[in-house]
Structures are given as structure tokens and as C-alpha cells.
Motif scaffolding. Structure first.
Motif, PDB file in Angstrom:
ATOM      1  N   PRO A 156       8.131   1.013   3.072  1.00 40.81           N
ATOM      2  CA  PRO A 156       7.340   0.556   2.285  1.00 40.81           C
ATOM      3  C   PRO A 156       7.699  -1.329   2.926  1.00 40.81           C
ATOM      4  CG  PRO A 156       9.911   1.507   2.202  1.00 40.81           C
ATOM      5  CD  PRO A 156       9.339   2.378   2.633  1.00 40.81           C
ATOM      6  N   HIS A 157       6.804  -1.988   2.564  1.00 42.00           N
ATOM      7  CA  HIS A 157       6.263  -2.873   2.896  1.00 42.00           C
ATOM      8  C   HIS A 157       5.753  -4.125   2.580  1.00 42.00           C
ATOM      9  CE1 HIS A 157       3.444  -1.341   5.686  1.00 42.00           C
ATOM     10  NE2 HIS A 157       3.114  -2.015   5.809  1.00 42.00           N
ATOM     11  N   LEU A 187       2.316  10.709  -4.920  1.00 39.72           N
ATOM     12  CA  LEU A 187       1.193  10.552  -5.067  1.00 39.72           C
ATOM     13  C   LEU A 187       0.326  11.346  -3.965  1.00 39.72           C
ATOM     14  CD1 LEU A 187       1.563   6.784  -5.563  1.00 39.72           C
ATOM     15  CD2 LEU A 187       0.881   8.812  -7.468  1.00 39.72           C
ATOM     16  N   ARG A 188       0.863  10.904  -2.692  1.00 42.60           N
ATOM     17  CA  ARG A 188       0.261  11.792  -2.174  1.00 42.60           C
ATOM     18  C   ARG A 188      -0.574  13.106  -1.681  1.00 42.60           C
ATOM     19  NH1 ARG A 188      -1.421  10.830   3.880  1.00 42.60           N
ATOM     20  NH2 ARG A 188      -2.063  13.198   4.580  1.00 42.60           N
ATOM     21  N   GLU A 215      14.429   5.117  -1.227  1.00 44.64           N
ATOM     22  CA  GLU A 215      14.333   6.283  -1.585  1.00 44.64           C
ATOM     23  C   GLU A 215      13.319   6.370  -2.648  1.00 44.64           C
ATOM     24  OE1 GLU A 215      17.625   5.786   0.572  1.00 44.64           O
ATOM     25  OE2 GLU A 215      16.989   4.905  -0.427  1.00 44.64           O
ATOM     26  N   ASN A 216      13.411   6.110  -4.030  1.00 46.49           N
ATOM     27  CA  ASN A 216      12.648   5.927  -5.231  1.00 46.49           C
ATOM     28  C   ASN A 216      10.820   5.178  -4.747  1.00 46.49           C
ATOM     29  OD1 ASN A 216      14.257   6.647  -7.115  1.00 46.49           O
ATOM     30  ND2 ASN A 216      14.808   4.326  -7.266  1.00 46.49           N
ATOM     31  N   LEU A 217      10.773   4.158  -3.904  1.00 40.94           N
ATOM     32  CA  LEU A 217       9.542   3.853  -2.787  1.00 40.94           C
ATOM     33  C   LEU A 217       8.688   5.104  -2.557  1.00 40.94           C
ATOM     34  CD1 LEU A 217       9.803   0.528  -2.163  1.00 40.94           C
ATOM     35  CD2 LEU A 217       8.095   0.831  -4.233  1.00 40.94           C
ATOM     36  N   SER A 218       9.843   5.561  -1.474  1.00 39.59           N
ATOM     37  CA  SER A 218       9.184   6.996  -0.716  1.00 39.59           C
ATOM     38  C   SER A 218       8.995   8.323  -2.370  1.00 39.59           C
ATOM     39  CB  SER A 218      10.181   7.724   0.021  1.00 39.59           C
ATOM     40  OG  SER A 218      10.462   8.655   0.850  1.00 39.59           O
ATOM     41  N   ALA A 219       9.578   8.366  -3.521  1.00 40.30           N
ATOM     42  CA  ALA A 219       9.380   9.220  -3.756  1.00 40.30           C
ATOM     43  C   ALA A 219       7.228   9.286  -4.433  1.00 40.30           C
ATOM     44  CB  ALA A 219      10.447   9.765  -4.588  1.00 40.30           C
ATOM     45  N   THR A 246       0.773  -1.289  -0.027  1.00 37.77           N
ATOM     46  CA  THR A 246      -0.582  -0.014  -0.346  1.00 37.77           C
ATOM     47  C   THR A 246       0.612   1.494   0.127  1.00 37.77           C
ATOM     48  OG1 THR A 246      -1.688  -0.925   1.379  1.00 37.77           O
ATOM     49  CG2 THR A 246      -1.249   1.402   1.207  1.00 37.77           C
ATOM     50  N   LEU A 247       1.056   2.167  -0.489  1.00 40.95           N
ATOM     51  CA  LEU A 247       1.239   3.419  -1.604  1.00 40.95           C
ATOM     52  C   LEU A 247       0.375   4.582  -0.513  1.00 40.95           C
ATOM     53  CD1 LEU A 247       2.914   2.994  -4.756  1.00 40.95           C
ATOM     54  CD2 LEU A 247       4.038   2.233  -2.743  1.00 40.95           C
ATOM     55  N   GLU A 248      -1.024   4.839  -0.448  1.00 43.77           N
ATOM     56  CA  GLU A 248      -1.646   5.390   0.186  1.00 43.77           C
ATOM     57  C   GLU A 248      -2.845   4.779   0.042  1.00 43.77           C
ATOM     58  OE1 GLU A 248      -2.382   8.029   2.063  1.00 43.77           O
ATOM     59  OE2 GLU A 248      -0.731   9.047   1.773  1.00 43.77           O
ATOM     60  N   SER A 249      -2.826   4.545   1.532  1.00 40.35           N
ATOM     61  CA  SER A 249      -4.806   4.224   1.607  1.00 40.35           C
ATOM     62  C   SER A 249      -5.824   5.470   1.673  1.00 40.35           C
ATOM     63  CB  SER A 249      -4.812   3.811   2.766  1.00 40.35           C
ATOM     64  OG  SER A 249      -6.326   3.462   3.300  1.00 40.35           O
ATOM     65  N   ILE A 250      -6.673   5.471   0.681  1.00 38.36           N
ATOM     66  CA  ILE A 250      -7.192   7.285   0.308  1.00 38.36           C
ATOM     67  C   ILE A 250      -8.466   7.237   1.060  1.00 38.36           C
ATOM     68  CG2 ILE A 250      -7.996   8.501  -1.879  1.00 38.36           C
ATOM     69  CD1 ILE A 250      -6.132   7.123  -3.223  1.00 38.36           C
TER      70      ILE A 250
END
Length: 212
Positions: free
Chosen positions: A139-140, A117-118, A108-112, A57-61
Motif C-alpha cells: 500500500p502506497h 476486493l481482488r 494488514e488491514n489494507l492488505s485484507a 490504488t487497491l486494484e487496477s481493473i
């Protein structure tokens, strides 16, 4: 370990949009996950994630209208324009307070991608509509959720000593906006809304029929 599901119960029938990194077709990631099957199966206190529903999950909307989904997807596409595909490693596995998770490196790239997206999502629905932003994105992916409160010392020892597969590797080439549903105490599933391939923006083309 705490009961994951006791603090993660959605209203019946509710669907929530999420930005996800998915792992369909990633044979090396599936190999890594399956290496833990026998160990995790020893513990009925764990609800394992089927390999076809593995996700980060990168962002739960949250719930979105059809119009909002389209707008969020387009905002995300714009925000990720020019971000090139990148490689990550998956592993190792460890037990946390409410499940069994796999770390993803480098961060780093996943955080970017997360922060892009946020901000894109906030531009459509506003920052107050999202969960609070973390100080640092972690990230996990989850291999299993705890379904009760129990002593997981044996599990932690087994994860450290018994199962030590080589880390998996993959290239992150696309991000997906999905419409997710919860089968409480069983699994999360979804249908795709938007798929965003990483890479340079496609050049604009001119319709040859309009040439003079």
C-alpha cells in the motif's frame, strides 16, 4: 530514476475502472503532502500529483461495461461487509524507480481489503482480466511521477535530510470504485462509480405498509 509515463500510456480516450482509497477532506494527509511541495518543485523531472487527486490504488481493473461496473461494485460491497473502519499512518516519503511515493502503515488491514476486493472483482470478470496478483500487496500513494530518465541521488538525499514532517494519520472509512482516465504525462482523474462505507451490514428493514 526511470520515466514512469513511458511505460504507462493508455490508448487515447480509454477509461479504466479502479478500486481506490481516496484522501478528499483528509486535512492531515494534505498537510503531509504539501510539506514536500517546495522540495519536489525543484525537480522539473517530476510530475507532481495535485492534492485533490491523491489516491492509493487497491486494484487496477481495466475497461468495464456499465453492467460490469454495477456488478463489480455490488460484489465489492458484499466482500467488504463487516470490515470495520481502521486507522492508518501515512509516511515516510521515498524515491523509487519511477517516482516519489509515501508508505502506508500498518499494512494488514489494507492488505485484507485488497484481497477481498481482488476476489470479488475476479468473481465478476474472471482472474485473467486483472493484472497478475502480487505475492504481497504494497500500500502506497504517489506524490510525483518521474517524467524522464535521470539521476535522482540529490532528490534521495534531500528527502532523507531536508523534509521530515510528522506522519499523517487518518481513519479509513470508505473505499471507492472509480472510472479513471489518464491525461498522459500530466495526471490521473476519475469519476466515482460506487462508494462503499466500511462497517457492519445495515439490518434489513420491513416496509411498515406491508404489516398486517
Amino acid at each position: 530514476m526511470k520515466d514512469f509515463w513511458s511505460s504507462h500510456q493508455w490508448p487515447a480516450g480509454e477509461r479504466r475502472a479502479h478500486w481506490h482509497l481516496l484522501f478528499q477532506g483528509e486535512a492531515d494527509v494534505h498537510r503531509f503532502a504539501h510539506a514536500h511541495d517546495d522540495l519536489l518543485a525543484r525537480y522539473p523531472e517530476l510530475t507532481r500529483v495535485p492534492v485533490e487527486w491523491l489516491h492509493t490504488t487497491l486494484e487496477s481493473i481495466g475497461p468495464l461495461t456499465a453492467e460490469q461496473s454495477t456488478a463489480v461494485g455490488e460484489a465489492g460491497r458484499t466482500a467488504l461487509t463487516g470490515i470495520q473502519p481502521f486507522d492508518i499512518e501515512i509516511g515516510p516519503v521515498h524515491a523509487i524507480h519511477n517516482g516519489v511515493v509515501v508508505d502506508l502503515y500498518p499494512e494488514e488491514n489494507l492488505s485484507a481489503v485488497y484481497w477481498a476486493l481482488r476476489k470479488a472483482t475476479e468473481s465478476v470478470i474472471g482472474p485473467d482480466a486483472l493484472p497478475p496478483a502480487p505475492d504481497r500487496f504494497w500500500p502506497h500513494l504517489s506524490l510525483a511521477y518521474s517524467n524522464s530518465q535521470w539521476n535522482d541521488d540529490d532528490l534521495k538525499r534531500a528527502l532523507a535530510k531536508e523534509v521530515r514532517p510528522a506522519r499523517a494519520r487518518m481513519t479509513v472509512e470508505r473505499i471507492m470504485l472509480v472510472d479513471q482516465q489518464q491525461d498522459w504525462r500530466r495526471l490521473y482523474s476519475w469519476t466515482p462509480i460506487t462508494t462503499i462505507p466500511l462497517g457492519p451490514a445495515l439490518p434489513e428493514t420491513t416496509d411498515p405498509r406491508g404489516a398486517s
